[in-house]
Design an enzyme around this catalytic site. Structure first.
Site, PDB file in Angstrom:
ATOM      1  N   LYS A  68      34.315  23.892 -33.009  1.00 29.85           N
ATOM      2  CA  LYS A  68      34.303  24.955 -31.994  1.00 29.85           C
ATOM      3  C   LYS A  68      35.116  26.169 -32.427  1.00 29.85           C
ATOM      4  CE  LYS A  68      38.536  24.387 -29.864  1.00 29.85           C
ATOM      5  NZ  LYS A  68      39.511  25.407 -29.444  1.00 29.85           N
ATOM      6  N   THR A  69      36.210  25.963 -33.152  1.00 28.97           N
ATOM      7  CA  THR A  69      37.013  27.103 -33.601  1.00 28.97           C
ATOM      8  C   THR A  69      36.221  27.965 -34.577  1.00 28.97           C
ATOM      9  OG1 THR A  69      39.053  25.813 -33.347  1.00 28.97           O
ATOM     10  CG2 THR A  69      39.165  27.789 -34.706  1.00 28.97           C
ATOM     11  N   ASP A  92      38.603  30.755 -25.398  1.00 28.74           N
ATOM     12  CA  ASP A  92      38.792  29.467 -26.067  1.00 28.74           C
ATOM     13  C   ASP A  92      39.378  28.458 -25.076  1.00 28.74           C
ATOM     14  OD1 ASP A  92      38.875  27.580 -28.066  1.00 28.74           O
ATOM     15  OD2 ASP A  92      40.707  28.345 -28.993  1.00 28.74           O
ATOM     16  N   GLU A  93      39.066  27.179 -25.261  1.00 31.86           N
ATOM     17  CA  GLU A  93      39.616  26.088 -24.441  1.00 31.86           C
ATOM     18  C   GLU A  93      39.445  26.372 -22.949  1.00 31.86           C
ATOM     19  OE1 GLU A  93      40.375  23.455 -25.867  1.00 31.86           O
ATOM     20  OE2 GLU A  93      41.357  23.784 -27.781  1.00 31.86           O
ATOM     21  N   GLN A 142      37.486  17.019 -22.412  1.00 32.18           N
ATOM     22  CA  GLN A 142      38.852  17.102 -22.917  1.00 32.18           C
ATOM     23  C   GLN A 142      39.762  17.887 -21.977  1.00 32.18           C
ATOM     24  OE1 GLN A 142      39.504  17.365 -27.328  1.00 32.18           O
ATOM     25  NE2 GLN A 142      37.386  18.042 -27.370  1.00 32.18           N
ATOM     26  N   ARG A 166      40.899  11.370 -31.825  1.00 32.56           N
ATOM     27  CA  ARG A 166      41.850  11.929 -32.793  1.00 32.56           C
ATOM     28  C   ARG A 166      41.717  11.219 -34.139  1.00 32.56           C
ATOM     29  NH1 ARG A 166      41.660  16.155 -31.035  1.00 32.56           N
ATOM     30  NH2 ARG A 166      40.082  15.160 -29.761  1.00 32.56           N
TER      31      ARG A 166
END
Length: 766
Positions: free
Chosen positions: A55-56, A242-243, A273, A619
């Site tokens: 996504k980044t 973002d986020e 998330q 993770r």
């Protein structure tokens, strides 16, 4: 002086590089869906980006693409992130993609962008452009002044509590006039709203703002001055976020207002998330995106570049149980890898031992300690791992927090114990002199200190003598006398009372435990858990002297450094990180999902806990290990635990249950591990004997059905006298509604404990 915000002299937007020279190099390497997300620049777009899906890269490439194609000039783009680090990385990546510097971007955190706007229009909310931004300490001090000015007792209306309440109101976009009576509650006898208004007036008088004001004042300006709102709506042709799943209500309102002109808003986030509800994040923001922005396009990034198929399938199996989600399925082209390992142990000490052994085995396979992490639900869990690592000489770091013995509450408690054991320990006495607050301020301490120096004695000796004279004010003298009498009494009972009980008594009688119980700071419950873990830790030592010596050695060892370290952190702190091997301990009902969260938030909290489990598993790149203990010392009591409901939600085809001895890996990469019998040692009534199996299905002493997937014990097939829809009461789980009946097994939705399966003989009609 010219206005730096005046745009009249800027040339129209032109491509930063030749837009007709073929596909730009920054698009190379994107998969089809990522490229779609980059090139869908017009209109509202929601990019649902699962864990590890890039996504980044999509967000930064999209920003570069907008500038490269000349759709907007840099100052016409607003890009907001949640951390300064993310902002810096985004700018660096955009410049790398375009191969040239990019200036004048509106790129930064919500607060940074808010203050940039606010300084230009500060006078509209009663401030000057050079206003001061208060830090947390200054904010608390100012609130104390407001509380005192209102004639209230700071002990009954603590400033930290008021700060937490006002922060929540500001996160929700509420100015004092928008706070309702129900919002205000009973804090300070219902005066919370008035205190909020007084606090805001004091801020204006000081030409200051706190962090919550940076967006709240912008909202006020936008609501009252449509011309100013129109200016920024016109300026920001494109907005990137973002986020987005972590946005609170104020941030959501701010973005929505700014996007009303061009509607070119792209929010990147993952509803699976969203794990920060406790600090204001609203998962509903992302769930209603399509409703808020008509014609919105939703693009799902589902190809994961981080984890193995088994890890992704395990995480997906858990998160699929949530109802409040938009839905997506992660997949990967990575090799199959190892299944997620699930293991039951006897207690927390054994859990720490077996995890440490597994880490040593990974080390022997040349896995770097930097690529290994232990992710816990509650910070008190770290202590047993820290103790184990210290005994083995295994280097570790606590990420996003302090090591157990470095926490303020543990240092404070240890200071009490140091004064108890060694009354001449002036440093320890100074630390707890007025902790908790007992009307012994700086002036009182200076008086005691001067007396001690003049007489050549310790602070405790000076304090014992000075309470018999008139040097201190009467209230301070009485408080100090009580403290010294307490220490005398505690020393006398030391020989008769077990040292863990003595320490618990000291923390209670000193008021230290009450101090944290009354504190509304979000960290207060964690501090209380740590204090209870301290009581448990004391049982491992013969006496207080041995314990204090151990702490001194531990603190000395913690100053050492190593090139590689195991990472130890909470699940909340792990978001955004990744490791080759991840250990997830403490998957037990009440600990994970956390009972306090369930009690306070019900189904909403349960879904956030499930998202936290999803984050934890994802993770891991190559190896994920979940453990649960049959017994755990929590709140200074031994509890027989049930495996977390999340354990039972793991898809059986993607997990390995470890029992007896296991061999992990294959071919040349295989390594052996000695693993103890994992049968869960519950005391099962009646014919339910100890069994080995996946998680063993049976009934514990609370009548709770322990679900499993493999070997299990069937319950009595006799029909129950209860029927669906009936209200019942359970001694442990409280009141609930029967959802279904199978034989003598009931599935009950408890008001506070969630949905559980129990045997009918353990409930009664309500």
């Amino acid at each position: 002086m010219s206005d730096p915000f005046d745009l009249s002299d800027f040339e129209p937007a032109t491509p930063l590089r030749g837009a007709d020279a073929g596909p730009p190099p920054y698009l190379a390497g994107l998969n089809d869906v990522q490229r779609e997300a980059v090139e869908a620049v017009d209109g509202p777009v929601l990019v649902l980006a699962g864990a590890g899906t890039g996504k980044t890269r999509v967000l930064t490439t999209r920003l570069a693409h907008i500038l490269h194609t000349g759709r907007a000039r840099p100052y016409e783009v607003l890009a907001v992130t949640f951390t300064n680090k993310a902002s810096k990385q985004m700018k660096e990546r955009v410049e790398s993609a375009l191969q040239q510097p990019v200036e004048s971007l509106w790129l930064g955190t919500f607060h940074a962008m808010g203050v940039r706007i606010l300084r230009r229009h500060a006078e509209l909310v009663g401030l000057k452009p050079n206003f001061t931004i208060l830090d947390r300490d200054d904010q608390i001090r100012l609130m104390k002044q407001v509380i005192e000015a209102a004639g209230l007792d700071d002990k009954k209306a603590p400033a930290r509590n008021l700060a937490a309440i006002i922060d929540r109101w500001k996160d929700q976009g509420h100015t004092p006039d928008r706070v309702t009576a129900s919002d205000a509650g009973d804090f300070a006898f219902g005066k919370g709203q008035a205190l909020y208004a007084a606090y805001q007036e004091r801020l204006v008088a000081l030409n200051a703002a706190d962090f919550g004001d940076l967006l709240l004042h912008c909202l006020t300006i936008f609501r009252k001055h449509s011309d100013i709102l129109a200016e920024y709506q016109q300026r920001f042709r494109y907005i990137l976020v973002d986020e987005y799943q972590d946005a609170n209500v104020a941030q959501y309102l701010w973005l929505r207002l700014l996007a009303q002109k061009h509607h070119n808003i792209c929010c990147v986030g993952d509803d699976d998330q969203s794990i920060y509800g406790w600090r204001g994040a609203e998962v509903g923001n992302i769930l209603r995106f399509e409703k808020d922005f008509e014609g919105a396009k939703v693009i799902r990034l589902e190809q994961n570049y981080r984890s193995t198929p088994h890890i992704l399938a395990a995480a997906s199996g858990i998160i699929s149980k949530n109802e409040s989600r938009m839905g997506k399925t992660l997949w990967t082209q990575v090799n199959e890898g190892e299944k997620v390992r699930v293991r039951g142990v006897w207690d927390g000490a054994e859990e720490a031992r077996v995890v440490a052994e597994e880490i040593e085995l990974l080390q022997s396979r040349k896995v770097s300690l930097d690529e290994i992490a232990i992710l816990v639900r509650a910070s008190f869990q770290t202590r047993e791992f820290e103790e184990r690592f210290l005994s083995l000489g295994m280097p570790y770091r606590v990420v996003g927090g302090q090591r157990f013995y470095e926490n303020k509450e543990i240092r404070d408690a240890n200071a009490y114990l140091r004064v108890l054991v060694q009354p001449d320990d002036d440093l320890a006495f100074e630390r707890i002199f007025n902790v908790p607050k007992r009307s012994l301020g700086t002036k009182a301490f200076q008086t005691v200190q001067q007396y001690a120096r003049h007489a050549g004695m310790s602070l405790t000796q000076a304090a014992s003598e000075i309470v018999t004279t008139d040097e201190l004010r009467p209230q301070a003298r009485r408080s100090l006398a009580t403290l010294m009498e307490n220490f005398d009494r505690w020393r006398k009972t030391r020989a008769d009372l077990p040292h863990p009980d003595l320490v618990e008594t000291i923390l209670e009688e000193s008021g230290y435990t009450d101090m944290w119980q009354a504190d509304k700071d979000p960290k207060a419950p964690t501090r209380l858990e740590n204090l209870k873990e301290l009581i448990h830790a004391l049982e491992e030592f013969e006496n207080l002297d041995e314990y204090l010596e151990h702490v001194s050695l531990v603190m000395d060892n913690e100053n050492s450094s190593a090139d590689e370290m195991v990472s130890l952190m909470t699940l909340h702190g792990a978001k955004g990180l990744e490791f080759d091997a991840v250990f997830l301990p403490g998957w037990e009902e009440g600990l994970f999902p956390h009972q306090r969260a369930l009690d306070e938030g019900g189904t909403t909290a349960l879904e956030e806990e499930r998202r936290l489990a999803h984050v934890g598993i994802t993770r891991a790149r190559k190896l994920a290990t979940i453990t649960f203990a049959a017994n755990r010392r929590v709140f200074n009591q031994w509890n027989a635990n049930l495996p977390s409901r999340f354990v039972d939600e793991l898809p059986p085809d993607h997990i390995d249950v470890l029992s007896d001895a296991g061999v992990y890996g294959s071919g040349e990469n295989a390594y052996e591990s000695e693993v103890k019998d994992t049968a869960i040692p519950f005391n099962i009534p009646g014919d339910f004997g100890a069994r080995k199996g996946r998680f063993r299905r049976g009934v514990n002493n609370d009548g709770m059905v322990i679900d499993g997937k493999a070997q299990h014990v069937e319950t009595d097939s006799a029909e129950s006298t209860f029927a669906p829809g009936g209200r019942v009461f359970h001694q442990k789980f409280g009141y609930g509604l029967i959802l279904s009946v199978s034989g003598n097994r009931l599935e009950i939705s408890f008001d506070k404990a969630g949905t559980k399966k129990v045997i009918d003989q353990f409930v009664e009609s309500a």
